[in-house]
Scaffold this active site. Sequence first.
Site, PDB file in Angstrom:
ATOM      1  N   HIS A 254       0.813  -1.214   0.000  1.00  0.00           N
ATOM      2  CA  HIS A 254       0.000   0.000   0.000  1.00  0.00           C
ATOM      3  C   HIS A 254       0.849   1.268   0.000  1.00  0.00           C
ATOM      4  CE1 HIS A 254      -4.016  -1.899   0.739  1.00  0.00           C
ATOM      5  NE2 HIS A 254      -3.228  -2.896   1.113  1.00  0.00           N
TER       6      HIS A 254
ATOM      7  N   ASP B 265       3.349   9.417  -1.150  1.00  0.00           N
ATOM      8  CA  ASP B 265       2.249   8.580  -0.666  1.00  0.00           C
ATOM      9  C   ASP B 265       1.969   7.486  -1.684  1.00  0.00           C
ATOM     10  OD1 ASP B 265       0.421   7.927   1.291  1.00  0.00           O
ATOM     11  OD2 ASP B 265      -0.556   9.887   1.277  1.00  0.00           O
TER      12      ASP B 265
END
Length: 482
Positions: free
Chosen positions: A154, A362
């Site tokens: 992730h 991110d």
Amino acid sequence: MARLVVVSNRVSVPKSGTRAGGLEVAVLAALKRNPGIWFGWSGRLSTNVLATREIKGDPVSYVLTDLPKEAYDEFYYGFANRVLWPILHYRLDLAEFSRQDLSGYTKINEHFADELHDILKPDDIVWVHDYHFLLLAKALRERGHTNRIGFFLHTPFPPVEIITGLPHHERIISALCHYDLVGFQTETDARNFARYVENECRYPGDRRSGYMTGERTVRIGDFPVGVEVDSFNKMARRAIRSSFVEGVLQSLSGRAMIIGVDRLDYSKGIENRLAAFEQFLGTYPEWRDNVTFLQITPKSRSEIPEYKQMEMNVSATVGRVNGMYGEASWTPIRYVNRAHTRTALSGLYRAARAALVTPLRDGMNLVAKEFVAAQDADDPGVLILSRFAGAAVECKPALLVNPYDNEAVAAAIHRALTMPLEERKARHNALYDIISKNDINEWPIRFLSALTGTATMDGAAEASSKPGSGTRQPRRLSVGNL
């Protein structure tokens, strides 16, 4: 019918109060279609007997294991979050490696493998999530399991030049080649790992056909995570009429609201964002007393010294800006350290004129997509998005910014607040269409069909990497009957 066994550090058990963060929505979307087990930590630490218990449900059962306290501290606060987390976010300078923490990380991966060994059936499909379990497939293979095992990261995955700065990377990162499929949020992340496999592991093959390790062919793909777009929009429409959101809006006294929502983490760029808002107030004085920036930032990993220091730095910046520009009747920045429900956040997103989503790095950042999903199509807010967020690959109609450039972010804030309605609607319509076609319900279909061999990697990659093409379903899809 084969079961789907999902593995993650945290598990969201209904009615228990235990949450798994952004992972929760994604995992539950997979398990809705594919009945099975969600396996992970119970939340309990023990120095003596370690218990494992099962909570049966339909279609999802939860198997929860206790963990030894000393090893968990080394695993989680040590290796996972003081070594892997910074390096995966391109911050070699913040990594603090110790052999003891690596030992704890290895022990927890081995413990998970031991517990899974007792419950796995030969035809189970295993889907492991995130950087906590880079070694898990290798440990399961050593116990004789030949199941299909997939892994999804992730976080970002950095270039070879950075990841090889990880001590013992040849043991830790190369262990990912014991998975059958390794998935990432973006094409860049997938390409970085493929380059690692080619340069460091030297396995023959390529991204198209996979890499041959001698025991299996490991495939690599990008599978960007989405959100449940339509249901989140419905939630936001209800939530904006709630007493909570109405109270917030009344307290603004007609001022525009900008919103930011992030965990307190250095990867989120909160200090840079606050500095950019300060720059905005200095450069565009007409907005003083006419806009309020609401930054919601639940504390995270407070046991780690770097996070404590960051908390102090952010609080000091908020105090300085409010002290310099604030009035008795107006506070420029509202800084809140308390977590809010997704329902409450959806209403706040819908009420905001703009969102500042400006991480320094991110993997995806679902706040960006949730903000878009929450908007009123007739009067939408504007998404200001870091080009270093994984979401920027899909969300190009947003105002993309360099979060290190305070002047550019300040200019983007001004542009967002003064943008004509027709431009706001055009940008929002384009963004909504993109995220709708990569809805969270499509994500597990793409990943699991690639893992089980019901789709070629070409089909999976094409569906996942093209903005607006995320709903393309691979041929011979049969994920619902694993």
